[in-house]
Structure formats: C-alpha cells, structure tokens
Design a protein around this motif. Structure first.
Motif, short mmCIF file in Angstrom:
data_model
loop_
_atom_site.label_atom_id
_atom_site.label_comp_id
_atom_site.label_asym_id
_atom_site.label_seq_id
_atom_site.Cartn_x
_atom_site.Cartn_y
_atom_site.Cartn_z
N ALA A 111 3.58 78.45 56.46
CA ALA A 111 3.89 79.42 57.51
C ALA A 111 4.27 78.72 58.80
CB ALA A 111 2.71 80.35 57.73
N ALA A 112 3.53 77.69 59.18
CA ALA A 112 3.84 76.95 60.40
C ALA A 112 5.24 76.36 60.32
CB ALA A 112 2.80 75.87 60.66
N ALA A 113 5.58 75.78 59.18
CA ALA A 113 6.91 75.20 59.01
C ALA A 113 7.99 76.27 59.08
CB ALA A 113 6.99 74.46 57.67
N ALA A 114 7.76 77.41 58.45
CA ALA A 114 8.75 78.49 58.46
C ALA A 114 8.93 79.07 59.86
CB ALA A 114 8.33 79.59 57.49
N ARG A 153 8.38 77.50 62.73
CA ARG A 153 9.06 76.46 63.53
C ARG A 153 10.56 76.41 63.24
NH1 ARG A 153 5.44 70.99 63.65
NH2 ARG A 153 4.51 71.40 65.67
N ALA A 154 10.92 76.57 61.98
CA ALA A 154 12.32 76.47 61.57
C ALA A 154 13.10 77.77 61.74
CB ALA A 154 12.40 76.01 60.10
N GLY A 155 12.42 78.84 62.16
CA GLY A 155 13.10 80.11 62.34
C GLY A 155 13.31 80.89 61.06
N ARG A 156 12.61 80.49 59.99
CA ARG A 156 12.73 81.21 58.72
C ARG A 156 11.75 82.37 58.63
NH1 ARG A 156 12.27 75.91 56.95
NH2 ARG A 156 10.33 76.47 55.92
N ALA A 157 10.90 82.52 59.63
CA ALA A 157 9.95 83.63 59.71
C ALA A 157 9.75 83.96 61.18
CB ALA A 157 8.63 83.28 59.06
N ASP A 158 9.35 85.20 61.45
CA ASP A 158 9.19 85.65 62.83
C ASP A 158 7.73 85.73 63.26
OD1 ASP A 158 12.05 86.26 63.35
OD2 ASP A 158 11.70 87.63 61.67
N TYR A 159 6.86 86.18 62.34
CA TYR A 159 5.46 86.41 62.70
C TYR A 159 4.54 85.99 61.55
CZ TYR A 159 7.63 89.35 66.25
OH TYR A 159 8.40 89.81 67.28
N PHE A 160 3.28 85.76 61.91
CA PHE A 160 2.25 85.42 60.93
C PHE A 160 1.02 86.27 61.22
CE2 PHE A 160 -1.56 83.07 59.69
CZ PHE A 160 -1.28 82.75 58.38
N LEU A 161 0.47 86.88 60.18
CA LEU A 161 -0.77 87.64 60.27
C LEU A 161 -1.81 86.95 59.41
CD1 LEU A 161 0.65 91.26 59.80
CD2 LEU A 161 0.54 89.87 61.90
N GLY A 162 -2.88 86.46 60.02
CA GLY A 162 -3.91 85.73 59.30
C GLY A 162 -5.24 86.45 59.37
N LEU A 197 -2.49 76.95 62.35
CA LEU A 197 -1.33 77.37 63.15
C LEU A 197 -1.52 77.07 64.63
CD1 LEU A 197 -1.22 79.99 60.69
CD2 LEU A 197 0.99 79.42 61.61
N VAL A 198 -2.72 77.23 65.15
CA VAL A 198 -2.97 76.87 66.55
C VAL A 198 -2.72 75.37 66.73
CG1 VAL A 198 -4.73 76.64 68.34
CG2 VAL A 198 -4.57 78.75 67.03
N GLY A 199 -3.19 74.58 65.77
CA GLY A 199 -3.01 73.14 65.85
C GLY A 199 -1.55 72.72 65.77
N LEU A 203 1.05 91.07 74.42
CA LEU A 203 0.97 89.76 73.77
C LEU A 203 2.34 89.31 73.29
CD1 LEU A 203 -2.35 90.32 71.81
CD2 LEU A 203 -2.00 88.70 73.70
N LEU A 204 3.12 90.23 72.75
CA LEU A 204 4.48 89.90 72.31
C LEU A 204 5.34 89.50 73.51
CD1 LEU A 204 4.97 92.71 69.66
CD2 LEU A 204 4.70 90.26 69.22
N ASP A 205 5.17 90.18 74.62
CA ASP A 205 5.90 89.83 75.84
C ASP A 205 5.56 88.41 76.30
OD1 ASP A 205 7.16 92.29 75.90
OD2 ASP A 205 5.79 93.15 77.40
N GLU A 206 4.33 87.96 76.01
CA GLU A 206 3.89 86.61 76.37
C GLU A 206 4.41 85.56 75.38
OE1 GLU A 206 -0.37 86.49 76.57
OE2 GLU A 206 -0.45 88.21 77.94
N GLY A 207 5.02 86.01 74.29
CA GLY A 207 5.56 85.08 73.31
C GLY A 207 4.66 84.82 72.12
N LYS A 208 3.62 85.59 71.95
CA LYS A 208 2.73 85.42 70.80
C LYS A 208 3.46 85.83 69.53
CE LYS A 208 -0.78 84.52 73.52
NZ LYS A 208 -1.20 83.18 73.82
N ARG A 209 3.32 85.00 68.49
CA ARG A 209 3.97 85.28 67.19
C ARG A 209 3.00 85.17 66.03
NH1 ARG A 209 8.93 81.32 66.93
NH2 ARG A 209 8.00 81.32 64.91
#
Length: 119
Positions: free
Chosen positions: A36-39, A41-50, A63-65, A88-94
C-alpha cells in the motif's frame, strides 16, 4: 476513479463494506502495509484504510514510517463526522486507521467522504 486500499486485521471486511456501498467511481482492493505504501507513493492508489484492535498502532504503523505522519491519521476508537474527515482531507491526509469494533460506523462515512472528493 478513486482507488482505496484496505489493510490490517479487518481488511477484507472493510473492502466488503465499501464495495457494498456501491459508490460510483470507487475501486477497492485488499492490500498489505508495504504494498500500500508503495502504491500510494507511486500514485497507483489514492487512499488507505487500515484497521486493528485499537485503531491506534498496528493499523498504520508501517505507513506512518514510510509516508510520514503528515499523510496519516488515526481515529482510534472514535467515530468521525463527515466534517472532521473533510478537514483531514483538506490537510492532505490519505491514510486512515480505526478500530475493528468501529468498522460498521466509520467505514461508510469515510468511504463516502473519499468518494465525494473525486465525484
């Protein structure tokens, strides 16, 4: 198209809940933290729900790391409002983490807010 990845203990359940909402323009996929982190970073995904048992640590630790705390937010055991998610989305959280026992309440609100960003 918005691509949302799920990870953590309840990743399959969260993916099923998001799919069940039938949100147009949303693609959901089960993942793991490293992929997920790689995706993201590479723009292959927009958000992650853990998800994890507390929603505070294991849901987002990797992911924080790898992406930094500026991209991540943990709800823990709280249930956010749409307004809180939008801020949170306005702050750039993904990347978002939350507790397993809050899945039924958090997942629909969060998924709808994410989908609305690209509608």
């Amino acid at each position: 198209m918005t691509k949302i990845l799920t990870g953590g203990v309840g990743k399959s359940e969260v993916a099923g809940q998001v799919t069940g909402l039938g949100l147009p323009g949303v693609e959901i996929a089960v993942s793991n933290d490293m992929d997920a982190a790689a995706a993201l970073r590479a723009g292959r995904a927009d958000y992650f729900l853990g998800t994890c048992h507390t929603g505070a640590g294991a849901s987002l630790g990797v992911l924080v790391g790898l992406l930094g705390s500026a991209a991540c937010h943990t709800f823990g055991r709280s249930v956010p409002t749409t307004e809180q998610i939008e801020a949170l989305l306005d702050e750039g959280k993904r990347v978002f983490g939350y507790a397993l026992d809050q899945m039924d309440a958090v997942t629909p609100v969060l998924a709808r807010a994410l989908a609305a960003r690209t509608a």
